[in-house]
Write a protein that holds these residues in place. Sequence first.
Motif, PDB file in Angstrom:
ATOM      1  N   SER A   1       4.995   6.103  -4.044  1.00 48.30           N
ATOM      2  CA  SER A   1       6.074   6.059  -5.067  1.00 48.30           C
ATOM      3  C   SER A   1       5.474   6.082  -6.555  1.00 48.30           C
ATOM      4  N   ILE A   2       4.498   5.462  -7.012  1.00 47.83           N
ATOM      5  CA  ILE A   2       3.908   5.433  -8.141  1.00 47.83           C
ATOM      6  C   ILE A   2       3.340   6.697  -8.530  1.00 47.83           C
ATOM      7  N   GLY A   3       2.683   7.189  -7.394  1.00 53.33           N
ATOM      8  CA  GLY A   3       2.051   8.618  -7.750  1.00 53.33           C
ATOM      9  C   GLY A   3       2.959   9.690  -7.956  1.00 53.33           C
ATOM     10  N   SER A   4       4.237   9.501  -7.153  1.00 48.97           N
ATOM     11  CA  SER A   4       5.281  10.532  -7.451  1.00 48.97           C
ATOM     12  C   SER A   4       5.827  10.549  -9.007  1.00 48.97           C
ATOM     13  N   MET A   5       5.767   9.397  -9.591  1.00 49.15           N
ATOM     14  CA  MET A   5       6.305   9.283 -10.861  1.00 49.15           C
ATOM     15  C   MET A   5       5.190   9.875 -11.786  1.00 49.15           C
ATOM     16  N   CYS A   6       3.997   9.618 -11.545  1.00 49.48           N
ATOM     17  CA  CYS A   6       2.877  10.060 -12.295  1.00 49.48           C
ATOM     18  C   CYS A   6       2.872  11.771 -12.237  1.00 49.48           C
ATOM     19  N   GLY A   7       3.188  12.271 -10.898  1.00 51.80           N
ATOM     20  CA  GLY A   7       3.230  13.728 -10.681  1.00 51.80           C
ATOM     21  C   GLY A   7       4.241  14.297 -11.674  1.00 51.80           C
ATOM     22  N   CYS A   8       5.219  13.708 -11.692  1.00 50.90           N
ATOM     23  CA  CYS A   8       6.597  14.251 -12.409  1.00 50.90           C
ATOM     24  C   CYS A   8       6.081  14.337 -13.932  1.00 50.90           C
ATOM     25  N   ILE A   9       5.402  13.452 -14.251  1.00 49.97           N
ATOM     26  CA  ILE A   9       4.770  13.314 -15.732  1.00 49.97           C
ATOM     27  C   ILE A   9       3.929  14.428 -15.992  1.00 49.97           C
ATOM     28  N   ILE A  10       2.874  14.567 -14.873  1.00 54.71           N
ATOM     29  CA  ILE A  10       1.841  15.727 -15.132  1.00 54.71           C
ATOM     30  C   ILE A  10       2.600  16.734 -15.275  1.00 54.71           C
TER      31      ILE A  10
ATOM     32  N   MET B   1       0.885  -1.338   0.111  1.00 53.47           N
ATOM     33  CA  MET B   1       0.120   0.005  -0.011  1.00 53.47           C
ATOM     34  C   MET B   1       1.038   1.390   0.081  1.00 53.47           C
ATOM     35  N   SER B   2       1.931   1.017   0.752  1.00 59.12           N
ATOM     36  CA  SER B   2       2.743   2.485   0.717  1.00 59.12           C
ATOM     37  C   SER B   2       3.565   2.543  -0.618  1.00 59.12           C
ATOM     38  N   GLY B   3       3.549   1.544  -1.516  1.00 62.10           N
ATOM     39  CA  GLY B   3       4.146   1.694  -2.861  1.00 62.10           C
ATOM     40  C   GLY B   3       3.364   2.754  -3.845  1.00 62.10           C
ATOM     41  N   PHE B   4       2.179   2.908  -3.447  1.00 58.22           N
ATOM     42  CA  PHE B   4       1.201   3.887  -4.437  1.00 58.22           C
ATOM     43  C   PHE B   4       1.778   5.352  -4.103  1.00 58.22           C
TER      44      PHE B   4
ATOM     45  N   SER C   1      -1.426  11.753  -3.140  1.00 56.05           N
ATOM     46  CA  SER C   1      -0.637  12.636  -2.431  1.00 56.05           C
ATOM     47  C   SER C   1       0.730  12.430  -3.022  1.00 56.05           C
ATOM     48  N   GLY C   2       1.092  11.128  -3.737  1.00 51.12           N
ATOM     49  CA  GLY C   2       2.347  10.963  -4.403  1.00 51.12           C
ATOM     50  C   GLY C   2       2.033  11.825  -5.571  1.00 51.12           C
TER      51      GLY C   2
ATOM     52  N   ILE D   1      -5.953   3.982  -0.480  1.00 50.92           N
ATOM     53  CA  ILE D   1      -4.933   3.608  -1.679  1.00 50.92           C
ATOM     54  C   ILE D   1      -4.976   4.940  -2.697  1.00 50.92           C
ATOM     55  N   ALA D   2      -6.356   5.436  -2.988  1.00 50.81           N
ATOM     56  CA  ALA D   2      -6.585   6.555  -3.799  1.00 50.81           C
ATOM     57  C   ALA D   2      -5.962   7.819  -3.490  1.00 50.81           C
TER      58      ALA D   2
END
Length: 67
Positions: A6-15, A1-4, A57-58, A51-52
């Motif tokens: 990190s995944i969100g952080s990668m998506c935030g950089c793309i955004i 669950m904490s991996g979300f 947040s990520g 999770i969302a």
Amino acid sequence: MSGFLSIGSMCGCIIEGFIGKYNRRTILLFADIVTIAASFLLEINIIEVIIAGRFLSGCMVGLNASM
């Protein structure tokens, strides 16, 4: 669950690549408002909502970091 986060952080950089045309202050204000909303999602005791909230947040962490 904490991996979300990190995944969100990668998506935030793309955004940030798509919304980088706006000024820095507007983007950071948007990211902070969404981060506050995501922190409220983390208080709800439903696993899918948590999770969302972690993912959202990520995304905002990645957006703030890439600014």
